[in-house]
Design an enzyme around this catalytic site. Structure first.
Site, PDB file in Angstrom:
ATOM      1  N   CYS A 182      -4.251  -1.530  -1.750  1.00 31.43           N
ATOM      2  CA  CYS A 182      -4.642  -0.080  -2.236  1.00 31.43           C
ATOM      3  C   CYS A 182      -5.601  -0.035  -3.326  1.00 31.43           C
ATOM      4  O   CYS A 182      -5.216  -0.498  -4.344  1.00 31.43           O
ATOM      5  CB  CYS A 182      -3.129   0.388  -2.426  1.00 31.43           C
ATOM      6  SG  CYS A 182      -3.448   2.304  -3.070  1.00 31.43           S
ATOM      7  N   GLU A 225      -3.947   8.122   8.690  1.00 32.28           N
ATOM      8  CA  GLU A 225      -2.741   8.049   9.079  1.00 32.28           C
ATOM      9  C   GLU A 225      -2.505   8.589  10.487  1.00 32.28           C
ATOM     10  O   GLU A 225      -1.624   8.134  11.193  1.00 32.28           O
ATOM     11  CB  GLU A 225      -1.771   8.672   7.991  1.00 32.28           C
ATOM     12  CG  GLU A 225      -1.815   7.969   6.598  1.00 32.28           C
ATOM     13  CD  GLU A 225      -0.772   6.888   6.470  1.00 32.28           C
ATOM     14  OE1 GLU A 225       0.194   6.794   7.055  1.00 32.28           O
ATOM     15  OE2 GLU A 225      -0.788   5.838   5.503  1.00 32.28           O
ATOM     16  N   CYS A 279     -11.269   2.955  -0.190  1.00 29.59           N
ATOM     17  CA  CYS A 279      -9.871   3.262   0.246  1.00 29.59           C
ATOM     18  C   CYS A 279      -9.582   2.358   1.395  1.00 29.59           C
ATOM     19  O   CYS A 279     -10.341   2.253   2.377  1.00 29.59           O
ATOM     20  CB  CYS A 279      -9.615   4.747   0.208  1.00 29.59           C
ATOM     21  SG  CYS A 279      -7.822   5.023   0.891  1.00 29.59           S
ATOM     22  N   THR A 280      -8.451   1.529   1.106  1.00 30.32           N
ATOM     23  CA  THR A 280      -8.287   0.739   2.505  1.00 30.32           C
ATOM     24  C   THR A 280      -7.818   1.544   3.651  1.00 30.32           C
ATOM     25  O   THR A 280      -7.963   0.766   4.702  1.00 30.32           O
ATOM     26  CB  THR A 280      -6.986  -0.331   2.300  1.00 30.32           C
ATOM     27  OG1 THR A 280      -5.792   0.411   1.516  1.00 30.32           O
ATOM     28  CG2 THR A 280      -7.476  -1.312   0.865  1.00 30.32           C
ATOM     29  N   HIS A 281      -7.684   2.694   3.656  1.00 31.99           N
ATOM     30  CA  HIS A 281      -6.996   3.515   4.688  1.00 31.99           C
ATOM     31  C   HIS A 281      -8.637   3.612   5.693  1.00 31.99           C
ATOM     32  O   HIS A 281      -8.483   3.963   6.839  1.00 31.99           O
ATOM     33  CB  HIS A 281      -6.776   4.718   4.400  1.00 31.99           C
ATOM     34  CG  HIS A 281      -5.354   5.039   4.348  1.00 31.99           C
ATOM     35  ND1 HIS A 281      -4.784   4.631   2.962  1.00 31.99           N
ATOM     36  CD2 HIS A 281      -4.212   5.390   5.065  1.00 31.99           C
ATOM     37  CE1 HIS A 281      -3.306   4.850   3.075  1.00 31.99           C
ATOM     38  NE2 HIS A 281      -3.091   5.154   4.248  1.00 31.99           N
ATOM     39  N   ASP A 336       0.944  -1.041  -0.053  1.00 30.71           N
ATOM     40  CA  ASP A 336       0.193  -0.082   0.046  1.00 30.71           C
ATOM     41  C   ASP A 336       0.775   1.092  -0.032  1.00 30.71           C
ATOM     42  O   ASP A 336       2.132   1.053   0.325  1.00 30.71           O
ATOM     43  CB  ASP A 336      -0.960   0.109   1.175  1.00 30.71           C
ATOM     44  CG  ASP A 336      -1.920   1.171   1.331  1.00 30.71           C
ATOM     45  OD1 ASP A 336      -2.205   1.494   0.219  1.00 30.71           O
ATOM     46  OD2 ASP A 336      -2.370   1.716   2.378  1.00 30.71           O
ATOM     47  N   SER A 337       0.226   2.406   0.011  1.00 31.12           N
ATOM     48  CA  SER A 337       1.011   3.681  -0.112  1.00 31.12           C
ATOM     49  C   SER A 337       1.398   4.028   1.415  1.00 31.12           C
ATOM     50  O   SER A 337       2.336   4.729   1.597  1.00 31.12           O
ATOM     51  CB  SER A 337       0.309   4.944  -0.592  1.00 31.12           C
ATOM     52  OG  SER A 337      -0.878   5.055  -0.079  1.00 31.12           O
TER      53      SER A 337
END
Length: 265
Positions: free
Chosen positions: A75, A153, A189-191, A11-12
């Protein structure tokens, strides 16, 4: 003989942890390498050309170093743009992340669903095709939010994040025409599943939030169904392309996902 080859999640940033968690629940002894391209974070505001050029190269390097049995592009943005080139470049299975439009449409009573992702994801023709195939009788509202990626994050680093910031993101869907009837939201979005509880808390009415993590975990388990695993859990490793966040809260969160070591690519 047990097979020591890991599963590689990419992922990013930390979003792919929402895919790693259900996979660990199904495959608790699987060795894990979690790779975050934090040097190029966030992907959602980058161009398609930048992502398509970067992701296959990075995954090639990671595959050479860690020799995984399978790669999960955890992602949505990277999957919608670079999944094909990555599969062409690697000779192992590659699982992508698909916005969960089908289960959201199946769950919707009002036939109005939202797709909440990054700007790069929600504008992809791939999302158009998924909506046409699985939600043709629904109104599909979309909203891209880089802010929610940053909030996820920050939350994982142990920082305080205000309710008002989450409410503002959700308003990007609710304030659109038809948003008053929306009852199901795709977290594309996986976040975003990492902070789904915050979205639930600020929603002005009950909404169903749907993500693809459990389905991806089942796919990984099926693709590896005939393979052997270590007989006990193996400490995982988190690999970063940029500077590693040394805060105790961040490292504690990683350890909570079974990632006990960190490294730089």
């Amino acid at each position: 003989m047990t097979d020591p080859r890991p599963l590689l999640f990419f992922d990013s940033g930390v979003g792919g942890l929402s895919v790693l968690a259900p996979t660990r629940a199904i495959l608790p002894h699987a060795p894990i390498v979690y790779a975050a391209d934090n040097a190029f974070f966030p992907y959602g505001v980058k161009s398609e050309e930048e992502i398509a050029g970067r992701v296959p190269v990075l995954l090639g390097r990671l595959t050479e170093r860690y020799r995984p049995r399978l790669v999960v592009i955890a992602c949505n943005t990277a999957s919608t743009i670079a999944l094909g080139p990555v599969r062409a470049a690697l000779d192992i299975p590659v699982v992508g992340t698909v916005p969960a439009i089908r289960p959201a449409a199946l769950a919707s009573q009002s036939r109005v669903i939202g797709v909440l992702g990054t700007d790069a994801t929600v504008r992809q023709p791939y999302v158009d095709r998924l909506a046409a195939e699985h939600a043709a009788d629904c109104t599909v509202l979309r909203h891209g939010s880089a802010a929610l990626v940053a909030l996820a994050e920050a939350d994982l680093r142990g920082e305080d994040t205000p309710d008002a910031a989450y409410a503002a993101v959700l308003a990007g869907l609710l304030d659109q025409p038809g948003g008053d009837r929306m009852d199901s939201v795709v977290l594309a979005c996986t976040h975003f599943p990492l902070v789904a509880d915050r979205l639930v808390a600020v929603a002005p009415r009950p909404l169903s939030f749907v993500d693809g993590g459990p389905g991806i975990a089942r796919r990984v388990a099926w693709l590896t169904r005939d393979q052997s695993w270590p007989t006990a859990p193996v400490p995982g490793i988190a690999v970063f392309t940029g500077p590693i966040d040394p805060t105790p809260a961040f490292l504690e969160h990683l350890a909570g996902f079974g990632l006990d070591r960190t490294a730089r690519l």
